[in-house]
Motif scaffolding. Structure first.
Motif, PDB file in Angstrom:
ATOM      1  N   THR A 181     -16.362 -80.126  15.941  1.00 30.65           N
ATOM      2  CA  THR A 181     -16.719 -80.158  17.571  1.00 30.65           C
ATOM      3  C   THR A 181     -15.791 -81.239  18.222  1.00 30.65           C
ATOM      4  N   ALA A 182     -15.899 -82.484  17.727  1.00 34.20           N
ATOM      5  CA  ALA A 182     -15.294 -83.620  18.500  1.00 34.20           C
ATOM      6  C   ALA A 182     -13.588 -83.413  18.560  1.00 34.20           C
ATOM      7  N   ALA A 183     -13.279 -82.644  17.436  1.00 34.52           N
ATOM      8  CA  ALA A 183     -11.508 -82.390  17.853  1.00 34.52           C
ATOM      9  C   ALA A 183     -11.494 -81.287  18.788  1.00 34.52           C
ATOM     10  N   LEU A 184     -12.301 -80.310  18.938  1.00 35.68           N
ATOM     11  CA  LEU A 184     -12.094 -79.251  19.838  1.00 35.68           C
ATOM     12  C   LEU A 184     -12.391 -79.788  21.294  1.00 35.68           C
ATOM     13  N   ILE A 185     -13.274 -80.670  21.461  1.00 33.86           N
ATOM     14  CA  ILE A 185     -13.836 -81.252  22.783  1.00 33.86           C
ATOM     15  C   ILE A 185     -12.373 -82.191  23.402  1.00 33.86           C
ATOM     16  N   TYR A 186     -11.881 -82.843  22.158  1.00 31.47           N
ATOM     17  CA  TYR A 186     -10.838 -83.727  22.552  1.00 31.47           C
ATOM     18  C   TYR A 186      -9.371 -82.922  22.910  1.00 31.47           C
ATOM     19  N   GLN A 187      -9.205 -81.788  22.308  1.00 35.08           N
ATOM     20  CA  GLN A 187      -8.173 -81.036  22.822  1.00 35.08           C
ATOM     21  C   GLN A 187      -8.377 -80.454  24.149  1.00 35.08           C
ATOM     22  N   PHE A 188      -9.523 -80.098  24.370  1.00 35.01           N
ATOM     23  CA  PHE A 188      -9.978 -79.606  25.712  1.00 35.01           C
ATOM     24  C   PHE A 188      -9.762 -80.640  26.714  1.00 35.01           C
ATOM     25  N   ARG A 189     -10.267 -81.830  26.365  1.00 39.41           N
ATOM     26  CA  ARG A 189      -9.843 -83.005  27.375  1.00 39.41           C
ATOM     27  C   ARG A 189      -8.319 -83.326  27.705  1.00 39.41           C
ATOM     28  N   GLU A 190      -7.648 -83.063  26.586  1.00 41.29           N
ATOM     29  CA  GLU A 190      -5.945 -83.237  26.527  1.00 41.29           C
ATOM     30  C   GLU A 190      -5.584 -82.085  27.656  1.00 41.29           C
ATOM     31  N   VAL A 191      -6.037 -80.782  27.270  1.00 43.55           N
ATOM     32  CA  VAL A 191      -5.538 -79.688  28.130  1.00 43.55           C
ATOM     33  C   VAL A 191      -5.736 -79.926  29.613  1.00 43.55           C
ATOM     34  N   LEU A 192      -7.120 -80.495  29.799  1.00 42.69           N
ATOM     35  CA  LEU A 192      -7.326 -80.655  31.250  1.00 42.69           C
ATOM     36  C   LEU A 192      -6.581 -81.919  31.982  1.00 42.69           C
ATOM     37  N   ALA A 193      -6.303 -82.608  31.030  1.00 45.10           N
ATOM     38  CA  ALA A 193      -4.984 -83.720  31.727  1.00 45.10           C
ATOM     39  C   ALA A 193      -3.778 -83.059  31.553  1.00 45.10           C
ATOM     40  N   GLY A 194      -3.204 -81.942  31.303  1.00 39.97           N
ATOM     41  CA  GLY A 194      -2.017 -81.528  31.307  1.00 39.97           C
ATOM     42  C   GLY A 194      -1.154 -81.843  30.278  1.00 39.97           C
ATOM     43  N   ARG A 195      -1.837 -82.513  28.765  1.00 36.84           N
ATOM     44  CA  ARG A 195      -1.128 -82.836  27.736  1.00 36.84           C
ATOM     45  C   ARG A 195      -1.269 -81.904  26.763  1.00 36.84           C
ATOM     46  N   VAL A 196      -0.226 -81.766  25.822  1.00 46.73           N
ATOM     47  CA  VAL A 196      -0.157 -80.704  24.592  1.00 46.73           C
ATOM     48  C   VAL A 196      -0.600 -81.885  23.279  1.00 46.73           C
ATOM     49  N   THR A 197      -1.637 -81.764  22.953  1.00 51.94           N
ATOM     50  CA  THR A 197      -2.123 -82.545  21.632  1.00 51.94           C
ATOM     51  C   THR A 197      -2.908 -81.788  20.586  1.00 51.94           C
ATOM     52  N   ARG A 198      -1.919 -81.650  19.433  1.00 57.09           N
ATOM     53  CA  ARG A 198      -2.577 -80.939  18.339  1.00 57.09           C
ATOM     54  C   ARG A 198      -3.584 -81.643  17.546  1.00 57.09           C
ATOM     55  N   VAL A 199      -4.733 -80.926  17.130  1.00 54.87           N
ATOM     56  CA  VAL A 199      -5.815 -81.498  16.456  1.00 54.87           C
ATOM     57  C   VAL A 199      -6.134 -80.935  15.319  1.00 54.87           C
ATOM     58  N   ALA A 200      -5.442 -80.058  14.616  1.00 54.47           N
ATOM     59  CA  ALA A 200      -5.855 -79.435  13.280  1.00 54.47           C
ATOM     60  C   ALA A 200      -5.743 -80.546  12.214  1.00 54.47           C
ATOM     61  N   ASP A 201      -4.970 -81.427  12.351  1.00 57.95           N
ATOM     62  CA  ASP A 201      -4.885 -82.511  11.249  1.00 57.95           C
ATOM     63  C   ASP A 201      -6.150 -83.725  11.359  1.00 57.95           C
ATOM     64  N   LEU A 202      -6.904 -83.567  12.289  1.00 61.04           N
ATOM     65  CA  LEU A 202      -8.090 -84.474  12.525  1.00 61.04           C
ATOM     66  C   LEU A 202      -8.917 -83.928  11.646  1.00 61.04           C
ATOM     67  N   GLU A 203      -9.327 -85.225  10.729  1.00 59.06           N
ATOM     68  CA  GLU A 203     -10.384 -84.894   9.771  1.00 59.06           C
ATOM     69  C   GLU A 203     -11.946 -84.946  10.137  1.00 59.06           C
ATOM     70  N   GLN A 204     -12.822 -84.223   9.344  1.00 62.02           N
ATOM     71  CA  GLN A 204     -14.251 -84.178   9.266  1.00 62.02           C
ATOM     72  C   GLN A 204     -14.842 -85.085   8.364  1.00 62.02           C
ATOM     73  N   PRO A 205     -15.943 -85.707   8.903  1.00 59.19           N
ATOM     74  CA  PRO A 205     -16.494 -86.684   7.885  1.00 59.19           C
ATOM     75  C   PRO A 205     -17.004 -85.799   6.536  1.00 59.19           C
ATOM     76  N   VAL A 206     -17.371 -86.398   5.223  1.00 58.64           N
ATOM     77  CA  VAL A 206     -17.663 -85.528   4.275  1.00 58.64           C
ATOM     78  C   VAL A 206     -19.018 -84.574   4.361  1.00 58.64           C
ATOM     79  N   PHE A 207     -19.954 -85.129   5.137  1.00 59.36           N
ATOM     80  CA  PHE A 207     -21.208 -84.385   5.200  1.00 59.36           C
ATOM     81  C   PHE A 207     -20.801 -83.151   5.882  1.00 59.36           C
ATOM     82  N   ALA A 208     -19.813 -82.908   6.679  1.00 57.72           N
ATOM     83  CA  ALA A 208     -19.440 -81.505   7.398  1.00 57.72           C
ATOM     84  C   ALA A 208     -18.564 -80.702   6.375  1.00 57.72           C
ATOM     85  N   TRP A 209     -18.019 -81.209   5.116  1.00 57.96           N
ATOM     86  CA  TRP A 209     -17.280 -80.466   4.154  1.00 57.96           C
ATOM     87  C   TRP A 209     -17.972 -79.148   3.763  1.00 57.96           C
ATOM     88  N   LYS A 210     -19.359 -78.940   3.551  1.00 59.09           N
ATOM     89  CA  LYS A 210     -19.881 -78.084   2.994  1.00 59.09           C
ATOM     90  C   LYS A 210     -20.154 -76.815   3.874  1.00 59.09           C
TER      91      LYS A 210
END
Length: 208
Positions: free
Chosen positions: A179-208
């Motif tokens: 969720t935070a990665a998607l919101i972060y990319q949305f923030r970047e798009v609103l600012a006119g920046r191209v920022t990729r987020v697929a490499d941003l990690e999730q905490p272990v509790f979200a791995w399952k």
């Protein structure tokens, strides 16, 4: 960018989404199930633009008691926008149409086996929401001005991965990827920046 919820902002967000070079190679990664979420831009109580975020119900089998954008798994034959709009209606009672979709952001592969497509949509008049208690414990308006703040996001590390873990602080809690990665990319798009987020990690509790 002004953060007033009006036609000018709708046009500006739509233009930023059109200009965003979405990273999509057209291939479905092996073993990942398609899913979609809605970044639904609505008017807050003060007339400022915000988007809807949910805290998932404790009774859910997967990812209960976690922060999430409205969304879920794509049904057979559904497009990502169709899924996002369907889930938005099922979870929050907000019904939008295809003409309300402003664009899509990059797909994000999750540790739990999904490929999530974020769909940006505009709600001209949301009206009272009707959260489905079977899926949603609470619903929150997150102001666009809040995610634009320079300190809205931070990054940390975990022993289990070499990738950075992104965090978004809200209501005294940390919201993590995806969720935070998607919101972060949305923030970047609103600012006119191209920022990729697929490499941003999730905490272990979200791995399952």
């Amino acid at each position: 960018m002004s953060h007033l919820h009006n036609d000018a902002l709708r046009s500006e967000i739509a233009a930023r989404c059109r200009d965003f070079p979405r990273h999509d190679d057209g291939l479905e990664p092996h073993g990942l199930k398609r899913a979609a979420v809605a970044i639904a831009v609505v008017a807050g109580a003060d007339g400022a633009a915000s988007f809807l975020l949910t805290f998932r119900a404790a009774s859910l089998r997967a990812h209960s008691n976690q922060w999430a954008l409205p969304g879920g798994r794509c049904d057979a034959g559904e497009t990502a926008p169709e899924t996002a709009l369907r889930e938005l209606h099922e979870e929050l009672g907000l019904q939008l149409g295809a003409g309300d979709v402003l664009g899509m952001l990059d797909d994000y592969p999750t540790r739990s086996g999904y490929l999530i497509t974020p769909v940006v949509a505009w709600a001209a008049s949301a009206g009272p929401l009707a959260p489905n208690p079977a899926e949603v414990a609470s619903v929150h308006h997150i102001a666009l001005a809040d995610i634009a703040a320079h300190d809205a996001f931070d990054f940390t590390r975990i022993p289990e991965s070499e990738r950075r873990v992104i965090r978004f602080r809200h209501a005294g809690d940390y919201i993590h990827a995806p969720t935070a990665a998607l919101i972060y990319q949305f923030r970047e798009v609103l600012a006119g920046r191209v920022t990729r987020v697929a490499d941003l990690e999730q905490p272990v509790f979200a791995w399952k």
